[in-house]
Design an enzyme around this catalytic site. Structure first.
Site, short mmCIF file in Angstrom:
data_model
loop_
_atom_site.label_atom_id
_atom_site.label_comp_id
_atom_site.label_asym_id
_atom_site.label_seq_id
_atom_site.Cartn_x
_atom_site.Cartn_y
_atom_site.Cartn_z
N GLU A 18 12.68 2.52 28.58
CA GLU A 18 13.33 2.84 27.29
C GLU A 18 14.87 2.85 27.40
O GLU A 18 15.33 2.50 26.23
CB GLU A 18 12.77 4.37 26.88
CG GLU A 18 11.01 4.42 26.69
CD GLU A 18 10.75 3.45 25.84
OE1 GLU A 18 11.31 3.03 24.73
OE2 GLU A 18 9.40 3.10 25.81
N PRO A 52 1.00 -0.95 -0.04
CA PRO A 52 -0.06 0.04 -0.12
C PRO A 52 0.73 1.29 -0.03
O PRO A 52 1.80 1.30 0.78
CB PRO A 52 -0.47 -0.11 1.33
CG PRO A 52 -0.74 -1.68 1.67
CD PRO A 52 0.57 -2.15 1.13
N GLY A 53 0.42 2.20 -0.78
CA GLY A 53 1.08 3.43 -0.69
C GLY A 53 2.31 3.61 -1.71
O GLY A 53 3.05 4.72 -1.62
N THR A 54 2.55 2.45 -2.38
CA THR A 54 3.69 2.40 -3.39
C THR A 54 3.45 3.33 -4.55
O THR A 54 4.26 3.41 -5.57
CB THR A 54 4.18 1.04 -3.72
OG1 THR A 54 3.19 0.37 -3.81
CG2 THR A 54 5.11 0.57 -2.66
N GLY A 55 2.36 3.72 -4.82
CA GLY A 55 2.08 4.76 -6.07
C GLY A 55 1.48 3.91 -7.02
O GLY A 55 1.61 4.08 -8.18
N LYS A 56 0.70 2.72 -6.95
CA LYS A 56 0.23 2.01 -7.96
C LYS A 56 -0.88 2.85 -8.71
O LYS A 56 -0.88 3.01 -9.92
CB LYS A 56 -0.66 0.80 -7.52
CG LYS A 56 0.38 -0.20 -6.59
CD LYS A 56 -0.14 -1.51 -6.28
CE LYS A 56 -1.22 -1.12 -4.89
NZ LYS A 56 -0.29 -0.75 -3.76
N THR A 57 -1.71 3.37 -7.79
CA THR A 57 -2.79 4.15 -8.37
C THR A 57 -2.46 5.28 -9.21
O THR A 57 -2.76 5.74 -10.40
CB THR A 57 -3.61 4.62 -7.29
OG1 THR A 57 -4.27 3.42 -6.46
CG2 THR A 57 -4.96 5.26 -7.98
P1 ADP Z 1 -1.12 2.78 -3.75
O1 ADP Z 1 -2.18 2.99 -4.92
O2 ADP Z 1 0.00 1.97 -4.24
O3 ADP Z 1 -1.77 2.32 -2.34
P2 ADP Z 1 -1.23 5.67 -4.11
O4 ADP Z 1 -0.76 5.53 -5.60
O5 ADP Z 1 -2.48 5.87 -3.75
O6 ADP Z 1 -0.72 4.36 -3.88
O7 ADP Z 1 -0.10 6.48 -3.65
C1 ADP Z 1 -0.70 7.54 -2.54
C2 ADP Z 1 0.15 8.68 -2.55
O8 ADP Z 1 1.42 8.87 -2.50
C3 ADP Z 1 0.08 9.26 -4.15
O9 ADP Z 1 -1.09 10.29 -4.37
C4 ADP Z 1 1.44 10.10 -4.27
O10 ADP Z 1 1.10 11.54 -3.67
C5 ADP Z 1 2.13 9.49 -3.26
N1 ADP Z 1 3.32 8.63 -3.73
C6 ADP Z 1 3.23 7.25 -3.95
N2 ADP Z 1 4.29 6.85 -4.38
C7 ADP Z 1 4.73 7.87 -5.03
C8 ADP Z 1 5.82 8.08 -5.94
N3 ADP Z 1 6.52 6.86 -6.60
N4 ADP Z 1 6.40 9.15 -6.37
C9 ADP Z 1 5.73 10.18 -5.81
N5 ADP Z 1 4.76 10.24 -5.07
C10 ADP Z 1 4.41 8.98 -4.70
ZN ZN Z 2 9.20 -1.45 25.26
MG MG Z 3 -4.37 2.69 -4.46
#
Ligand code: ADP
Ligand code: ZN
Ligand code: MG
Length: 625
Positions: A432, A211-216
């Site tokens: 800690e 998640p969050g690697t920029g697939k969308t």
């Molecule tokens: P996924 O679909 O993989 O969960 P998203 O494409 O929705 O992730 O990414 C969420 C946001 O994170 C994007 O809108 C962008 O702002 C940022 N982001 C993620 N990957 C990148 C990247 N490789 N370069 C620039 N921005 C990124």
């Molecule tokens: Zn601890």
């Molecule tokens: Mg996505």
């Protein structure tokens, strides 16, 4: 739109009914607009005697006499219903001669009044009932329509290529993925070139990544670059729209996309639809299967000349139905990786452009400090930093704002307002400090970047250790040091107070999980180079729960023993370190109680030099709570 239309239909229905009603009432009660005067029969007889009457109309029991002097002047009298008009007059003494000279008109009951009089009482209830039923059905149908048009207007995929364009330049890193996708764009732009040489154009491309690697984002960039219609729908919308309403809608969707060819259909979060068939936990997966089957059928039905490419994204490729991954379907798979240092810097740059930053901001440095952050985390980091700056009424974001946001993104916001009792604060400090000291004295562990007893998110306090570099391989030594470090908090509490608290439970959970993986996944225990069981997550697949277990009861108990031994060893090691360096534990704890937070340099100074093995790395920034 549809709803509007049916609303008007309803209005028309009501209108018609009202009009019909008005006519019926008029038909029943309306009188001709003559000048009528109700009189007695003898008065009419009088007028007959005076020869003033030109005509007598008999309308059922009405005798309507028209005066000679004024044709619009009518005298109306009633006779007995069953007596004839002539008999009535005869009985009242009108002579036969006079009668003969009178002009009689016998009026048959008129169409309208006859029918209304006889039929309305019978038919009206039926009409009302029928109308009522029709109305009920109508509104029930409307409800259905509304649900459908909701799906269509709100969520149906629309061509989004006209929206603000995303380009590959906005996606940092992931060069391999980009290369693959640039090819796809080529296919869409110049299909001839590939067809002429007999190359098969891929029908489906699957974007895989955490998640969050920029697939969308990447999918949008493909659309932007290709300049073709881009239809986007998320897996859950897909399920909402199509599951349970039959395969025909899926067919319609694909037909719509094909009509716009060359085009891209993007299905985000594909795992929502494309789950392993026959694997759903709980009911209702039959419909889903049907939908999935229909997608497969549609994809098989694509002709080479269709020029439609289906792009799908998922972070759970393992749960996808294998049939989806067959050649001719999603046969291309593009993996989106978590960014490395250089890519993190690049992503930070892309997002930092959008906000005003001070000259002191060093994004390279931030990139170094954020291993394991995804693109989305980094975007979030920049945003948090901007919020920080705004809260301080600053016009620009400084390095400090970004640095402080790292922990917020990692651990949640600081809870400075949370009040500790004095004991709690001390206990947290020793806990800690215990983590930090064990981390310092164990080989192959990550350097301590920060220790804090300010609670954050779920954590009461935290010790932040971050790797120097990204790393993909882990050593057994590193794992064992990690385990000892995790035990550091527990051990320090025990050492200082001869008492245990609930504060260490999260550490123990993490340690146990890691120990299990050491034994079962990595073959790093006495049980030797074997793996046991399937990956944990397969339980979620809804596959048979027992399927993941491929070892005997005897082995299971050996695994448990081994895990327990490893954990005990780790604790023993932590204990030795803490006992040996009790002076340091005291030093660090007191400083923590005083200042609440100790940074990397201060910690190193207190310990008498930087961590002897600062070359240690880890793939993910792991705060030890
Ligand atoms: P996924 O679909 O993989 O969960 P998203 O494409 O929705 O992730 O990414 C969420 C946001 O994170 C994007 O809108 C962008 O702002 C940022 N982001 C993620 N990957 C990148 C990247 N490789 N370069 C620039 N921005 C990124
Ligand atoms: Zn601890
Ligand atoms: Mg996505």
């Amino acid at each position: 739109m549809r709803m509007q239309l049916s609303l008007t239909n309803k209005n028309i229905g009501i209108g018609i009914l009202v009009i019909v009603g008005i006519f019926l009432v008029l038909g029943m009660f309306a009188q001709p607009i003559d000048n009528r005067k109700d009189v007695s029969l003898s008065q009419i007889v009088d007028e007959i005697g005076k020869n003033n009457i030109s005509n007598i109309t008999v309308d059922q029991s009405d005798l309507i006499a028209t005066l000679k002097s004024d044709a619009s002047q009518k005298l109306v009298a009633q006779k007995e219903n069953d007596a004839s008009a002539t008999d009535t007059f005869r009985n009242l003494g009108v002579s036969e001669d006079t009668l003969k000279n009178l002009d009689f008109t016998i009026k048959k009951p008129s169409g309208v009044s006859f029918w209304t009089a006889t039929l309305v009482p019978v038919v009206l209830p039926f009409i009302l009932l029928a109308f009522f039923l029709w109305f009920m059905m109508r509104s029930a149908q409307n409800m259905g329509n509304r649900a459908m048009s909701f799906g269509q207007t709100q969520q149906g995929p629309v061509d989004q290529s006209k929206k603000k364009k995303t380009t590959f330049a906005q996606v940092a890193g992931n060069e391999e993925a980009k290369q693959e996708l640039i090819e796809i764009v080529e296919f869409l732009k110049h299909p001839k070139k590939f067809q002429e040489i007999g190359a098969r154009i891929p029908k489906g491309v699957l974007l895989i990544g955490a998640p969050g690697t920029g697939k969308t984002l990447m999918a949008r960039a493909v659309a932007g670059e290709a300049g073709v219609p881009f239809f986007s729908i998320s897996g859950s919308e897909f399920v909402e729209m199509f599951v349970g309403v039959g395969a025909s809608r899926v067919r319609d969707l694909f037909a719509k996309v094909k009509k716009n060819a060359p085009a891209i259909l993007f299905i985000d979060e594909m795992d929502a639809v494309g789950r392993h068939r026959g694997a759903g936990l709980g009911g209702g997966h039959d419909e889903r299967e049907q939908t999935l089957n229909q997608i497969l059928v549609e994809m098989d039905g694509f002709e080479q000349t269709d020029n439609v490419i289906v792009l799908a994204a998922t972070n759970r490729p393992d749960v996808l139905d294998p049939a989806l991954l067959r050649p001719g379907r999603f046969d291309r798979q593009v993996t989106m990786e978590l960014p490395d240092i250089k890519e993190r810097e690049a992503i930070l740059k892309i997002h930092a452009v959008k906000i005003p930053i001070e000259a002191d901001v060093d994004l390279r440095n931030i990139g170094e400090r954020t291993p394991g952050f995804s693109g989305a985390d980094l975007a979030n980091l920049i945003n948090e930093a901007a919020i920080f700056a705004a809260r301080e009424n600053k016009k620009k974001v400084s390095q400090r704002h970004i640095e402080d946001s790292i922990e917020k993104v990692l651990l949640g916001p600081e809870k400075r307002s949370k009040v500790y009792s004095k004991q709690e604060k001390e206990l947290t400090a020793y806990h800690e400090a215990g983590h930090a000291i064990v981390a310092y004295y164990t080989p192959d562990s990550d350097p301590v970047r920060k220790i804090s007893i300010i609670s954050r998110g779920f954590a009461g306090g935290y010790t932040l250790k971050l790797p120097e570099q990204d790393k993909r391989l882990h050593t057994k030594t590193g794992f064992l040091s990690e385990l000892a470090t995790l035990m550091g908090g527990y051990t320090a509490e025990l050492f200082k107070y001869q008492e245990l608290t609930t504060g260490a439970s999260n550490d123990l959970m993490k340690a146990t999980k890691l120990a299990r993986r050491i034994v079962m996944q990595f073959g790093m225990s006495k049980l030797g180079p074997v793996t046991f069981g399937q990956e944990d997550h397969q339980v979620f697949l809804g596959k048979d729960f027992s399927e993941g277990r491929d070892y005997s009861e005897k082995t299971a108990s050996m695994i448990d023993d081994e895990v327990s031994d490893i954990l005990k060893d780790a604790q023993k090691r932590a204990d030795e370190i803490i006992k040996e360096h009790a002076d340091k534990l005291e030093l660090i704890s007191l400083r923590l109680i005083e200042k609440e937070t100790i940074g990397q340099k201060e910690f190193a100074d207190l310990m008498g030099g930087i961590d002897p093995d600062v070359t240690k790395e880890d793939a993910v920034a792991k705060p030890t709570v």
